[in-house]
Write an enzyme that holds these catalytic residues in place. Structure first.
Site, PDB file in Angstrom:
ATOM      1  N   GLU A 169      -6.405   6.740  -0.300  1.00  0.00           N
ATOM      2  CA  GLU A 169      -6.717   7.049   1.101  1.00  0.00           C
ATOM      3  C   GLU A 169      -5.474   7.188   1.979  1.00  0.00           C
ATOM      4  O   GLU A 169      -5.527   7.848   3.019  1.00  0.00           O
ATOM      5  CB  GLU A 169      -7.674   6.021   1.695  1.00  0.00           C
ATOM      6  N   PHE A 172      12.597 -12.132   0.440  1.00  0.00           N
ATOM      7  CA  PHE A 172      11.481 -11.342   0.962  1.00  0.00           C
ATOM      8  C   PHE A 172      10.445 -11.150  -0.134  1.00  0.00           C
ATOM      9  O   PHE A 172      10.794 -10.898  -1.282  1.00  0.00           O
ATOM     10  CB  PHE A 172      11.976  -9.967   1.443  1.00  0.00           C
ATOM     11  N   GLU A 202      -2.589   8.576   0.843  1.00  0.00           N
ATOM     12  CA  GLU A 202      -1.725   9.486   0.089  1.00  0.00           C
ATOM     13  C   GLU A 202      -2.012  10.922   0.510  1.00  0.00           C
ATOM     14  O   GLU A 202      -3.158  11.369   0.498  1.00  0.00           O
ATOM     15  CB  GLU A 202      -2.021   9.296  -1.401  1.00  0.00           C
ATOM     16  N   ALA A 247       3.277  10.835  -9.979  1.00  0.00           N
ATOM     17  CA  ALA A 247       3.795   9.519 -10.358  1.00  0.00           C
ATOM     18  C   ALA A 247       3.244   8.464  -9.420  1.00  0.00           C
ATOM     19  O   ALA A 247       2.755   8.769  -8.341  1.00  0.00           O
ATOM     20  CB  ALA A 247       5.327   9.517 -10.305  1.00  0.00           C
ATOM     21  N   ARG A 261       8.331  11.423   2.166  1.00  0.00           N
ATOM     22  CA  ARG A 261       8.825  10.091   1.806  1.00  0.00           C
ATOM     23  C   ARG A 261       9.464   9.462   3.040  1.00  0.00           C
ATOM     24  O   ARG A 261      10.518   9.889   3.502  1.00  0.00           O
ATOM     25  CB  ARG A 261       9.813  10.171   0.643  1.00  0.00           C
ATOM     26  N   GLU A 315      -3.396  12.724  -8.666  1.00  0.00           N
ATOM     27  CA  GLU A 315      -2.561  13.608  -7.853  1.00  0.00           C
ATOM     28  C   GLU A 315      -2.736  15.083  -8.178  1.00  0.00           C
ATOM     29  O   GLU A 315      -2.763  15.912  -7.276  1.00  0.00           O
ATOM     30  CB  GLU A 315      -1.096  13.202  -7.969  1.00  0.00           C
TER      31      GLU A 315
END
Length: 181
Positions: free
Chosen positions: A137, A14, A139, A75, A63, A95
């Site tokens: 954009e 992959f 996040e 991070a 997440r 962030e």
């Protein structure tokens, strides 16, 4: 004696935007062969920022792979050949909306050595000043502060479970307790 495995062949299974997966045939140190599934990742960089009140900046972020919101340090993933320190500083700005005058290398951590090549480079920052948050954009996260001791308690209680965040907070606390940060 150093232990080893020798790659005999590798087949890409992959290729994605973030990871690449291979199925490798390896020779073991006893001469036998085995297979290894490997997730190849460029790595990441994270940074724990400590303000003058002894508080750390953390983010709450959903997440998808875990279907839950986690508490993390700022991070992000590295681009190919990107300098980890520069990436950590970028993530602190993006962030948390911060820059720092003082940085310390907390050393890298390897989150999943059994099947993944990812290395996360960790840093600490202090002497902070605001620069304005500028998220990607796609996040979405919330920034908040906690006293370092309270954040460490959340690591020990299992409320903070993200590996890079646990490692960074515990290392920062040890450095601070030793008078080295």
């Amino acid at each position: 004696m150093a232990h080893f495995e020798k790659k005999l062949e590798s087949k890409e299974i992959f290729q994605g935007r973030v990871i690449r997966v291979t199925l490798d045939k390896v020779e073991l140190e006893n001469g036998r062969t085995s297979s290894r599934e490997v997730v190849h990742h460029h790595g990441g960089a994270g940074i724990v920022a400590l303000n003058e009140k002894g508080e750390v900046y953390l983010v709450r972020q959903y997440r998808y792979a875990l279907d839950r919101e986690l508490i993390e340090i700022p991070a992000g993933k590295l681009e190919a050949d990107e300098d980890p320190f520069e990436a950590a500083k970028r993530e602190l700005g993006e962030e948390a909306g911060l820059q720092a005058d003082t940085y310390v290398d907390l050393s890298p951590m390897i989150p999943t050595c059994g099947y993944c090549s990812e290395i996360i480079y960790l840093y600490a920052a202090k002497d902070l000043h605001p620069v304005g948050q500028h998220l990607d954009e796609d996040e979405f996260l919330s920034v908040f502060t906690l006293p370092l001791e309270q954040a460490v308690e959340k690591v020990l209680s299992g409320e903070i479970v993200d590996g890079k965040t646990c490692t960074a907070l515990l290392k920062l606390k040890a450095l601070r307790d030793a008078g080295r940060f």
